[in-house]
Design an enzyme around this catalytic site. Structure first.
Site: not given
Length: 412
Positions: A141, A210, A235-236, A386
């Protein structure tokens, strides 16, 4: 739309799979509607009990108790308390995870601390070249890459972007630290955390992982595999809410050596001593910096209650995740015309996270039309659709509908 004659009706297959799903009842624990929501790998759905818990934090703890809540409502130790609740979800025992700040901030803390430990090892040994190189996942990312570049400048290191599969061959006696993603955010590829961590250690370097796209979706095994440092968002798949605080894992035997580049009063051995000299606290508390965001922190704590339900485990979630993604690929293969999309997510379970990424020439426009038709995934430039599968609330009927609507959307 249905499969060709002689093949099973996939809508009926989905009904059977949902009826047999041991986690199906958890869907009622979330605020959902008739939208097929497959974007939990960006933002998880709201657990239904969280608003009432947050209202109590605002009205009673803040509104009535005010400053007393730091002690009486347990605000001060919340980062460690909530860290201990996340710990088993990433395969760690208590006392090694602290919650606070963003993933980006925690990546920076972990990476600089890893380099400092590696360079200290070299000074202690008194032989060999200086550890002055950081390897970073070349597919990472973007923010992780930016932070790795900054950490390299701060520590006097060179930065080398390397594909995860090429890390073992790129390691050397100058490597200080390696920053890797457990799951590739674009493709959903699951990287070999045990094998890569072992290779990093064999080279005398430190591994920083990560976990943003794996925690809460699949087993991680931080303690089992001897990971040094790890970070992740909440938050995922942990459904902590937009911007909910991230976490930092510091392996127990490294905590006394963890030298944060962001020392703050919250990580001081005497936080209320207000001393001008910094003395780090013991344990994972060293990962704290400043005053925690209590509203978001306690919303996250409430969201984690879902994991306390009987039968909910990382193993059960992983089993359903693989079943969901398998079924989605099956439905896409049955419904979507050949050549219109291409899966870039590995077929092998050992290499797959909890998302499916489909390459599609006009992916951005296709996703807009899917969202208009109440199937929500997301798009990553230049050509990737996605779809994220959160097993706590996504069902097989959702999967079948998403593939069916995708086929109709691609047909115009």
């Amino acid at each position: 739309m249905s499969e060709l004659p002689g093949r099973p009706d996939l809508a009926s297959v989905a009904e059977e799979l949902d009826a047999a799903d041991p986690l199906a009842a958890l869907r009622a624990r979330f605020v959902l509607d008739d939208v097929t929501y497959l974007d939990g790998n960006s933002l998880g759905a709201l657990p239904a009990h969280v608003p009432a818990r947050v209202e109590d934090v605002v009205r009673r703890q803040w509104g009535e108790l005010r400053i007393r809540s730091w002690e009486e409502s347990g605000w001060w130790p919340a980062p460690e308390r909530i860290g201990d609740r996340i710990a088993p979800l990433v395969g760690a025992t208590a006392g090694q995870v602290v919650v606070g700040d963003s993933t980006s901030v925690n990546v920076f803390k972990a990476l600089v601390a890893a380099v400092r430990m590696a360079q200290e090892d070299g000074r202690t040994a008194g032989s060999g070249p200086t550890r002055d190189e950081i390897l970073v996942d070349a597919t990472t990312f973007p923010t992780d890459g930016y932070l790795a570049e900054s950490a390299a400048r701060m520590t006097g290191c060179a930065l080398r972007p390397v594909a995860p599969s090429e890390v073992p061959g790129a390691l050397g006696d100058r490597t200080a630290a390696v920053l890797l993603n457990h799951v590739d955010y674009r493709t959903g590829r699951l990287h070999d955390l045990p094998g890569l961590t072992a290779a990093v250690h064999a080279a005398g370097a430190y591994a920083v992982w990560d976990l943003c796209h794996s925690a809460g979706a699949l087993p991680v095994g931080l303690d089992e595999h001897g990971v040094d440092l790890a970070v992740g968002c909440t938050y995922k798949y942990l459904n902590g809410g937009p911007g909910s605080p991230a976490y930092l894992y510091v392996r127990r035997d490294l905590q006394s050596r963890f030298d944060s580049p962001l020392p703050g009063w919250n990580s001081h051995a005497e936080p209320f001593g207000m001393r001008s000299e910094y003395a780090p606290a013991s344990g994972a508390v060293r990962g704290r910096v400043g005053t925690p965001d209590i509203l978001s922190l306690l919303a996250l704590e409430a969201a984690l209650d879902v994991w306390d339900e009987e039968g909910v485990s990382v193993a059960a979630v992983r089993a359903k995740s693989l079943a969901l993604t398998d079924f989605f690929l099956r439905c896409v293969g049955a419904y979507v015309p050949d050549g219109r999309v291409e899966s870039v997510t590995p077929a092998a379970h050992a290499e797959r996270g909890s998302q499916v990424a489909l390459r599609c020439d006009d992916a951005g426009e296709v996703m807009k039309r899917l969202i208009e038709r109440r199937v929500v995934g997301d798009y990553r430039a230049p050509d990737v659709l996605r779809f994220g599968f959160t097993p706590l609330y996504v069902g097989f009927a959702d999967v079948e509908r998403a593939a069916r609507v995708l086929a109709r959307t691609l047909a115009g």
